[in-house]
Design an enzyme around this catalytic site. Structure first.
Site, PDB file in Angstrom:
ATOM      1  N   ARG A   3       0.824  -1.227  -0.014  1.00 59.50           N
ATOM      2  CA  ARG A   3       0.248  -0.623   0.373  1.00 59.50           C
ATOM      3  C   ARG A   3       0.861   1.010  -0.005  1.00 59.50           C
ATOM      4  O   ARG A   3       2.093   1.869   0.595  1.00 59.50           O
ATOM      5  CB  ARG A   3      -0.921  -0.164   0.938  1.00 59.50           C
ATOM      6  CG  ARG A   3      -1.802  -0.896   1.156  1.00 59.50           C
ATOM      7  CD  ARG A   3      -3.336  -0.582   0.516  1.00 59.50           C
ATOM      8  NE  ARG A   3      -4.418  -1.379   0.194  1.00 59.50           N
ATOM      9  CZ  ARG A   3      -4.404  -2.501  -0.785  1.00 59.50           C
ATOM     10  NH1 ARG A   3      -3.536  -2.966  -1.679  1.00 59.50           N
ATOM     11  NH2 ARG A   3      -5.675  -3.651  -0.747  1.00 59.50           N
ATOM     12  N   HIS A  28      -0.764  -0.243  -9.468  1.00 62.27           N
ATOM     13  CA  HIS A  28      -1.425  -1.019  -9.545  1.00 62.27           C
ATOM     14  C   HIS A  28      -2.080  -2.231  -9.852  1.00 62.27           C
ATOM     15  O   HIS A  28      -2.901  -3.004  -9.465  1.00 62.27           O
ATOM     16  CB  HIS A  28      -2.482   0.039  -8.004  1.00 62.27           C
ATOM     17  CG  HIS A  28      -3.512  -0.948  -7.233  1.00 62.27           C
ATOM     18  ND1 HIS A  28      -2.856  -0.019  -5.946  1.00 62.27           N
ATOM     19  CD2 HIS A  28      -3.266  -2.644  -6.347  1.00 62.27           C
ATOM     20  CE1 HIS A  28      -3.780  -1.075  -4.873  1.00 62.27           C
ATOM     21  NE2 HIS A  28      -3.633  -2.343  -5.210  1.00 62.27           N
TER      22      HIS A  28
HETATM   23  P1  NAP Z   1      -1.642 -12.207   4.330  1.00 63.29           P
HETATM   24  O1  NAP Z   1      -1.420 -12.973   4.302  1.00 63.29           O
HETATM   25  O2  NAP Z   1      -2.566 -11.496   5.843  1.00 63.29           O
HETATM   26  O3  NAP Z   1      -0.026 -11.748   5.650  1.00 63.29           O
HETATM   27  C1  NAP Z   1       0.188 -10.470   5.895  1.00 63.29           C
HETATM   28  C2  NAP Z   1       1.928 -10.303   6.394  1.00 63.29           C
HETATM   29  O4  NAP Z   1       2.558  -9.380   7.172  1.00 63.29           O
HETATM   30  C3  NAP Z   1       1.668 -11.957   7.564  1.00 63.29           C
HETATM   31  O5  NAP Z   1       2.888 -12.503   7.637  1.00 63.29           O
HETATM   32  C4  NAP Z   1       1.883 -11.257   8.839  1.00 63.29           C
HETATM   33  O6  NAP Z   1       2.532 -11.774   9.450  1.00 63.29           O
HETATM   34  C5  NAP Z   1       2.700  -9.503   8.754  1.00 63.29           C
HETATM   35  N1  NAP Z   1       2.574  -8.608   9.363  1.00 63.29           N
HETATM   36  C6  NAP Z   1       1.599  -7.901   9.868  1.00 63.29           C
HETATM   37  N2  NAP Z   1       1.320  -7.176  10.451  1.00 63.29           N
HETATM   38  C7  NAP Z   1       2.769  -6.847  10.990  1.00 63.29           C
HETATM   39  C8  NAP Z   1       3.454  -6.215  11.190  1.00 63.29           C
HETATM   40  N3  NAP Z   1       3.219  -5.381  13.159  1.00 63.29           N
HETATM   41  N4  NAP Z   1       4.534  -6.575  11.730  1.00 63.29           N
HETATM   42  C9  NAP Z   1       5.260  -7.691  10.862  1.00 63.29           C
HETATM   43  N5  NAP Z   1       4.182  -8.255  10.408  1.00 63.29           N
HETATM   44  C10 NAP Z   1       3.104  -8.592  10.500  1.00 63.29           C
HETATM   45  O7  NAP Z   1      -1.888 -11.233   3.075  1.00 63.29           O
HETATM   46  P2  NAP Z   1      -1.268 -11.111   2.066  1.00 63.29           P
HETATM   47  O8  NAP Z   1      -3.033 -12.278   1.183  1.00 63.29           O
HETATM   48  O9  NAP Z   1       0.113 -11.753   2.016  1.00 63.29           O
HETATM   49  O10 NAP Z   1      -1.246  -9.598   1.275  1.00 63.29           O
HETATM   50  C11 NAP Z   1      -0.468  -9.161   1.811  1.00 63.29           C
HETATM   51  C12 NAP Z   1      -0.747  -7.565   1.756  1.00 63.29           C
HETATM   52  O11 NAP Z   1      -0.567  -7.027  -0.188  1.00 63.29           O
HETATM   53  C13 NAP Z   1      -2.458  -6.680   1.329  1.00 63.29           C
HETATM   54  O12 NAP Z   1      -2.812  -6.562   2.607  1.00 63.29           O
HETATM   55  C14 NAP Z   1      -2.430  -6.007   0.121  1.00 63.29           C
HETATM   56  O13 NAP Z   1      -2.296  -4.506   0.946  1.00 63.29           O
HETATM   57  C15 NAP Z   1      -1.484  -6.461  -0.816  1.00 63.29           C
HETATM   58  N6  NAP Z   1      -2.092  -6.634  -1.625  1.00 63.29           N
HETATM   59  C16 NAP Z   1      -1.036  -5.430  -3.146  1.00 63.29           C
HETATM   60  C17 NAP Z   1      -1.749  -5.979  -4.483  1.00 63.29           C
HETATM   61  C18 NAP Z   1      -1.591  -4.897  -5.719  1.00 63.29           C
HETATM   62  O14 NAP Z   1      -1.834  -5.260  -6.726  1.00 63.29           O
HETATM   63  N7  NAP Z   1      -0.521  -3.830  -4.921  1.00 63.29           N
HETATM   64  C19 NAP Z   1      -1.938  -7.130  -4.290  1.00 63.29           C
HETATM   65  C20 NAP Z   1      -2.693  -7.954  -3.247  1.00 63.29           C
HETATM   66  C21 NAP Z   1      -2.163  -7.389  -1.709  1.00 63.29           C
HETATM   67  P3  NAP Z   1       2.011 -12.715  10.570  1.00 63.29           P
HETATM   68  O15 NAP Z   1       1.756 -14.194   9.542  1.00 63.29           O
HETATM   69  O16 NAP Z   1       2.526 -13.034  11.687  1.00 63.29           O
HETATM   70  O17 NAP Z   1       0.263 -12.822  10.443  1.00 63.29           O
HETATM   71  C1  GLV Z   2      -5.151  -5.113  -4.272  1.00 60.69           C
HETATM   72  O1  GLV Z   2      -4.345  -4.651  -3.907  1.00 60.69           O
HETATM   73  C2  GLV Z   2      -5.453  -6.131  -2.551  1.00 60.69           C
HETATM   74  O2  GLV Z   2      -6.051  -6.043  -1.418  1.00 60.69           O
HETATM   75  O3  GLV Z   2      -5.607  -6.966  -3.370  1.00 60.69           O
END
Ligand code: NAP
Ligand code: GLV
Length: 306
Positions: free
Chosen positions: A221, A269
């Protein structure tokens, strides 16, 4: 069972058709003000009015991975939130980040510029060992990215809130290991959710702790990054470059310095798009599981913010 669809910026018809085909027993409707109360909702960036009116929802499914936007709204207290988990996004994220890492590591921008000048020049080969990659966030997307990068022989570090074990990845956890993680990293990838704890985490202090010639890839983000700190560190040569897919304001304003900065690559994005077929299949499967009274993965912890 009634399902309400309210996804701002998403053409609704293909989604409604896919949901109706997969759940013929359900009434699937496009929300408009005054629509009847639904049991489930499928949303992206809904207006507050939707949440105010749909006060009897049991579960809200988002058609994205990040829930920071949704959590800024006032949600009915009883409602559960379920986010997308992978649904075709992890491989896209692995492609995008691998491309950015390899483009930097193999100096493809320099070769492109040389080719435009008709210059045949073989630059000195670089060593993977000199370009350790660090992935902030080892969740569904971060873990896939970290594992993929190990296949190119980069040393890979990862940082998460709770401790992880991932083959080939040096895992760090919690704030007290963040400095160690940064000091062992040259190419930094952000795949954290945006929360009170992670907002502004890519700042002058943290980015200055990377190995010299650090490179930043932000695919999470825009508000994870302090824009002016990145520009300052690029301009004094402390950082070598950045690839940014997400921004504090989207679309990125026309007069933003990122557009023209020679060391910054920008995409709008697109690193991991929501794929309709995969997303509908995942949401439908979860609705059927919940209807049987069983639990599903992907519930958002509202206190933690992800
Ligand atoms: P997820 O499965 O919830 O993974 C989040 C990771 O971040 C987990 O490993 C979590 O730790 C860690 N985390 C959260 N808070 C933290 C903190 N305070 N300190 C250290 N580590 C922390 O999420 P995801 O599905 O991988 O997605 C991640 C992010 O990618 C989304 O939230 C979104 O903002 C972004 N995204 C962007 C796009 C794009 O097109 N640019 C697309 C999709 C997603 P734990 O494992 O210990 O809980
Ligand atoms: C895109 O940014 C998502 O969070 O899926």
């Amino acid at each position: 069972m009634r399902i309400s669809f309210c996804c701002t910026g998403t053409p609704p018809e293909p989604w409604l058709s896919a949901l109706r085909a997969a759940l013929p027993q359900a009434q699937v409707e496009l929300w408009s003000p005054g629509s009847p109360q639904a049991d489930y909702a499928v949303v992206w960036a809904p207006p507050q009015q939707f949440l105010d009116e749909q006060s009897e929802l049991k579960t809200i499914f988002t058609i994205g991975a990040g829930v920071d936007g949704l959590l800024k709204l006032q949600l009915p207290p009883q409602v559960a939130l379920v986010r997308l988990e992978d649904a075709g996004m992890a491989v896209q994220m692995a492609e995008y980040v691998s491309h950015a890492v390899l483009r930097h590591f193999r100096e493809f921008d320099a070769y492109e510029s040389q080719a435009r000048q008709g210059q045949w020049l073989q630059r000195r080969a670089r060593r993977h060992a000199d370009f350790p990659v660090g992935v902030l966030g080892l969740g569904v997307l971060g873990a896939r990215v970290a594992q993929t990068l190990t296949q190119f022989d980069f040393p890979v570090n990862g940082w998460s809130r709770t401790a992880k074990v991932i083959e080939g990845v040096q895992c760090y956890a919690d704030r007290n290991q963040l400095q160690q993680f940064l000091a062992a990293t040259r190419i930094l990838v952000c795949l954290l959710p945006l929360t009170d704890q992670t907002q502004g985490i890519l700042n002058r202090d943290t980015l200055s702790r990377l190995l010299p010639g650090g490179y930043v890839i932000n695919v999470a983000r825009g508000a994870h990054l302090v824009d002016e700190d990145l520009i300052a560190l690029l301009d004094i040569g402390q950082l070598a470059g950045a690839t940014l897919d997400v921004f504090r304001t989207e679309p990125l304003p026309a007069d933003h310095a990122f557009w023209t900065h020679p060391k910054i690559q920008i995409t709008p994005h697109i690193s991991a798009r929501t794929l309709r077929k995969e997303s509908v299949a995942q949401i439908v499967e979860k609705i059927m599981t919940l209807q049987r009274g069983e639990s599903v993965a992907g519930f958002v912890n509202r206190q933690q913010g992800y």
